[in-house]
Design a protein around this motif. Sequence first.
Motif, PDB file in Angstrom:
ATOM      1  N   ILE A  54      15.227   5.332   0.818  1.00  0.00           N
ATOM      2  CA  ILE A  54      15.629   3.624   0.839  1.00  0.00           C
ATOM      3  C   ILE A  54      14.166   3.109   0.982  1.00  0.00           C
ATOM      4  CG2 ILE A  54      16.638   2.003   2.371  1.00  0.00           C
ATOM      5  CD1 ILE A  54      19.026   3.979   2.834  1.00  0.00           C
ATOM      6  N   ASP A  55      13.568   3.571   1.917  1.00  0.00           N
ATOM      7  CA  ASP A  55      12.127   2.770   2.074  1.00  0.00           C
ATOM      8  C   ASP A  55      11.299   3.010   0.917  1.00  0.00           C
ATOM      9  OD1 ASP A  55       9.880   2.178   3.945  1.00  0.00           O
ATOM     10  OD2 ASP A  55       9.094   3.950   3.319  1.00  0.00           O
ATOM     11  N   ARG A  56      11.005   4.003   0.234  1.00  0.00           N
ATOM     12  CA  ARG A  56      10.473   4.026  -1.109  1.00  0.00           C
ATOM     13  C   ARG A  56      10.891   3.137  -1.988  1.00  0.00           C
ATOM     14  NH1 ARG A  56       9.366  10.578  -1.241  1.00  0.00           N
ATOM     15  NH2 ARG A  56       7.407  10.550   0.131  1.00  0.00           N
ATOM     16  N   TYR A  57      12.103   3.222  -2.222  1.00  0.00           N
ATOM     17  CA  TYR A  57      12.766   2.099  -3.126  1.00  0.00           C
ATOM     18  C   TYR A  57      12.585   0.588  -2.883  1.00  0.00           C
ATOM     19  CZ  TYR A  57      16.273   0.078  -6.468  1.00  0.00           C
ATOM     20  OH  TYR A  57      16.767  -0.517  -7.554  1.00  0.00           O
ATOM     21  N   GLY A  58      12.760   0.472  -1.450  1.00  0.00           N
ATOM     22  CA  GLY A  58      12.595  -0.961  -0.966  1.00  0.00           C
ATOM     23  C   GLY A  58      11.218  -1.383  -1.147  1.00  0.00           C
ATOM     24  N   GLU A  59      10.174  -0.629  -1.000  1.00  0.00           N
ATOM     25  CA  GLU A  59       8.822  -0.898  -0.931  1.00  0.00           C
ATOM     26  C   GLU A  59       8.559  -0.929  -2.565  1.00  0.00           C
ATOM     27  OE1 GLU A  59       4.185   0.458  -0.285  1.00  0.00           O
ATOM     28  OE2 GLU A  59       5.924   1.736   0.478  1.00  0.00           O
ATOM     29  N   GLY A  82       1.479  -0.945  13.730  1.00  0.00           N
ATOM     30  CA  GLY A  82       1.631   0.664  13.417  1.00  0.00           C
ATOM     31  C   GLY A  82       3.127   1.299  13.237  1.00  0.00           C
ATOM     32  N   TYR A  83       3.767   0.497  12.700  1.00  0.00           N
ATOM     33  CA  TYR A  83       4.900   0.761  12.083  1.00  0.00           C
ATOM     34  C   TYR A  83       4.623   1.448  10.718  1.00  0.00           C
ATOM     35  CZ  TYR A  83       9.791   0.946  10.444  1.00  0.00           C
ATOM     36  OH  TYR A  83      11.076   1.591  10.061  1.00  0.00           O
ATOM     37  N   PRO A  84       5.110   2.509  10.415  1.00  0.00           N
ATOM     38  CA  PRO A  84       4.487   3.488   9.226  1.00  0.00           C
ATOM     39  C   PRO A  84       5.448   3.319   8.166  1.00  0.00           C
ATOM     40  CG  PRO A  84       6.036   4.712  10.765  1.00  0.00           C
ATOM     41  CD  PRO A  84       6.021   3.445  11.362  1.00  0.00           C
ATOM     42  N   ALA A  85       6.455   2.148   7.839  1.00  0.00           N
ATOM     43  CA  ALA A  85       7.063   2.205   6.707  1.00  0.00           C
ATOM     44  C   ALA A  85       7.366   0.837   6.366  1.00  0.00           C
ATOM     45  CB  ALA A  85       8.474   2.813   6.982  1.00  0.00           C
ATOM     46  N   SER A  86       8.096   0.644   5.121  1.00  0.00           N
ATOM     47  CA  SER A  86       8.162  -0.780   4.438  1.00  0.00           C
ATOM     48  C   SER A  86       9.815  -1.420   4.851  1.00  0.00           C
ATOM     49  CB  SER A  86       7.914  -0.779   3.095  1.00  0.00           C
ATOM     50  OG  SER A  86       6.647  -0.305   2.692  1.00  0.00           O
ATOM     51  N   ILE A  87      10.400  -0.664   5.175  1.00  0.00           N
ATOM     52  CA  ILE A  87      12.025  -0.734   5.387  1.00  0.00           C
ATOM     53  C   ILE A  87      12.391  -0.192   6.674  1.00  0.00           C
ATOM     54  CG2 ILE A  87      14.266  -1.065   4.571  1.00  0.00           C
ATOM     55  CD1 ILE A  87      12.410  -2.142   2.663  1.00  0.00           C
ATOM     56  N   CYS A  88      12.884  -0.992   7.733  1.00  0.00           N
ATOM     57  CA  CYS A  88      13.540  -0.239   8.823  1.00  0.00           C
ATOM     58  C   CYS A  88      14.879   0.226   8.350  1.00  0.00           C
ATOM     59  CB  CYS A  88      13.470  -1.396  10.053  1.00  0.00           C
ATOM     60  SG  CYS A  88      11.938  -1.891  10.602  1.00  0.00           S
ATOM     61  N   VAL A  89      15.165   1.453   8.542  1.00  0.00           N
ATOM     62  CA  VAL A  89      16.433   2.012   8.242  1.00  0.00           C
ATOM     63  C   VAL A  89      16.933   2.945   9.619  1.00  0.00           C
ATOM     64  CG1 VAL A  89      17.738   3.732   6.555  1.00  0.00           C
ATOM     65  CG2 VAL A  89      15.236   2.777   6.108  1.00  0.00           C
ATOM     66  N   SER A  90      17.861   2.086   9.985  1.00  0.00           N
ATOM     67  CA  SER A  90      18.595   2.358  11.403  1.00  0.00           C
ATOM     68  C   SER A  90      20.065   2.801  11.059  1.00  0.00           C
ATOM     69  CB  SER A  90      18.617   1.182  12.418  1.00  0.00           C
ATOM     70  OG  SER A  90      17.252   0.764  12.440  1.00  0.00           O
ATOM     71  N   VAL A 147      17.901  -0.809  15.756  1.00  0.00           N
ATOM     72  CA  VAL A 147      16.804  -1.373  14.734  1.00  0.00           C
ATOM     73  C   VAL A 147      15.518  -0.503  14.828  1.00  0.00           C
ATOM     74  CG1 VAL A 147      17.004  -3.712  15.070  1.00  0.00           C
ATOM     75  CG2 VAL A 147      15.788  -2.633  16.858  1.00  0.00           C
ATOM     76  N   HIS A 148      14.779  -0.557  13.783  1.00  0.00           N
ATOM     77  CA  HIS A 148      13.293   0.056  13.783  1.00  0.00           C
ATOM     78  C   HIS A 148      13.286   1.588  13.569  1.00  0.00           C
ATOM     79  CE1 HIS A 148      12.085  -3.556  16.413  1.00  0.00           C
ATOM     80  NE2 HIS A 148      12.133  -4.003  15.263  1.00  0.00           N
ATOM     81  N   GLY A 149      14.678   2.031  12.987  1.00  0.00           N
ATOM     82  CA  GLY A 149      14.665   3.211  12.684  1.00  0.00           C
ATOM     83  C   GLY A 149      13.551   3.628  11.540  1.00  0.00           C
ATOM     84  N   ILE A 150      12.776   4.778  11.794  1.00  0.00           N
ATOM     85  CA  ILE A 150      11.549   5.313  10.923  1.00  0.00           C
ATOM     86  C   ILE A 150      12.124   6.139   9.872  1.00  0.00           C
ATOM     87  CG2 ILE A 150       9.584   6.381  10.629  1.00  0.00           C
ATOM     88  CD1 ILE A 150       8.838   5.599  13.587  1.00  0.00           C
ATOM     89  N   ILE A 183      27.003   4.055   8.935  1.00  0.00           N
ATOM     90  CA  ILE A 183      26.714   2.786   8.776  1.00  0.00           C
ATOM     91  C   ILE A 183      25.238   2.875   8.785  1.00  0.00           C
ATOM     92  CG2 ILE A 183      28.946   1.942   9.450  1.00  0.00           C
ATOM     93  CD1 ILE A 183      27.463   0.638  11.977  1.00  0.00           C
ATOM     94  N   VAL A 184      24.519   1.901   7.879  1.00  0.00           N
ATOM     95  CA  VAL A 184      23.038   1.827   7.889  1.00  0.00           C
ATOM     96  C   VAL A 184      22.658   0.579   7.984  1.00  0.00           C
ATOM     97  CG1 VAL A 184      23.044   2.072   5.244  1.00  0.00           C
ATOM     98  CG2 VAL A 184      20.875   2.798   6.705  1.00  0.00           C
ATOM     99  N   SER A 185      21.779   0.122   8.881  1.00  0.00           N
ATOM    100  CA  SER A 185      21.098  -1.138   8.971  1.00  0.00           C
ATOM    101  C   SER A 185      19.670  -1.100   8.414  1.00  0.00           C
ATOM    102  CB  SER A 185      20.989  -1.545  10.368  1.00  0.00           C
ATOM    103  OG  SER A 185      22.146  -1.861  11.081  1.00  0.00           O
ATOM    104  N   LEU A 186      19.560  -2.143   7.294  1.00  0.00           N
ATOM    105  CA  LEU A 186      18.490  -2.117   6.782  1.00  0.00           C
ATOM    106  C   LEU A 186      17.544  -3.674   6.959  1.00  0.00           C
ATOM    107  CD1 LEU A 186      19.295  -0.856   3.186  1.00  0.00           C
ATOM    108  CD2 LEU A 186      18.718   0.152   5.290  1.00  0.00           C
ATOM    109  N   ASP A 187      16.532  -3.412   7.655  1.00  0.00           N
ATOM    110  CA  ASP A 187      15.641  -4.598   8.139  1.00  0.00           C
ATOM    111  C   ASP A 187      14.502  -4.658   7.072  1.00  0.00           C
ATOM    112  OD1 ASP A 187      14.663  -6.838   9.233  1.00  0.00           O
ATOM    113  OD2 ASP A 187      14.532  -6.050  11.275  1.00  0.00           O
TER     114      ASP A 187
END
Length: 251
Positions: free
Chosen positions: A41-46, A63-71, A77-80, A92-96
């Motif tokens: 999800i992160d790679r696709y979102g970026e 310092g957050y290491p990703a483009s999409i927070c996937v929780s 929130v702020h799932g890496i 269920i998945v929250s995308l910030d």
Amino acid sequence: MSVSIKTAREIELMRKAGQLLEQVHDELERFVRPGISTLDIDRYGEKLIRDLGCVPNFLNYNGYPASICVSVNDEVVHGIPNKHHILKDGDIVSLDAGLIYQGYHSDAARTHAVGTISAEARKLIEVTRQSFFEGIKFARAGNHLYEISAAIGAYAESFGYGVVRDLVGHGIGTHLHEDPQIPNFPQKRRGIRLQPGMTLAIEPMINQGRADVAWLDDDWTVVTEDESLSAHYENTVLITDGEPEILTLSR
């Protein structure tokens, strides 16, 4: 507290940033399914953000290491994202996510069903989303900021849900986080008076159980203390002379 009032030109840039982020979220919603990893999800979102000529504003933010927070599930929130966390039916998945367009930020979050979810989980997602709309009924020039907060909290708590108090919404513009802070629960004061040209990221974070949260050892991922499900819904909102304009939602 210094709350920025955007010029007509700045509003146009933020409107475009919001429209582009909405496109990203629409594509991510179609992408979510059982069997993919949170890193997918992160790679696709970026890629979506960069293909639009924009920059992901979360990547390396403090310092957050990703483009999409996937929780996922009890992650508030702020799932890496990582390659080992595979979404499964019933999650269920929250995308910030947020992006920068010509120096201006947008920020929005959605919680999605993965496959077929329980009725209880679906209700949590729907109530969280509706609590945002209950709040922005008060997002009008002349009203006070914390009228929004009180309306969000009252609606969510009427269903017996816990409203997260450790994290709040925020102003947004040339910086991802600007004044003012926007709680999702009642305050003792009324807060600042809203003015046209203010841009706010309003984001209810609602737990199925208690409001209490904890941080994991990665110092980013926030989870519910009682391991109950959590949902997140956020939009970037413009205060106008009339109805608020949701910059990251066109329908």
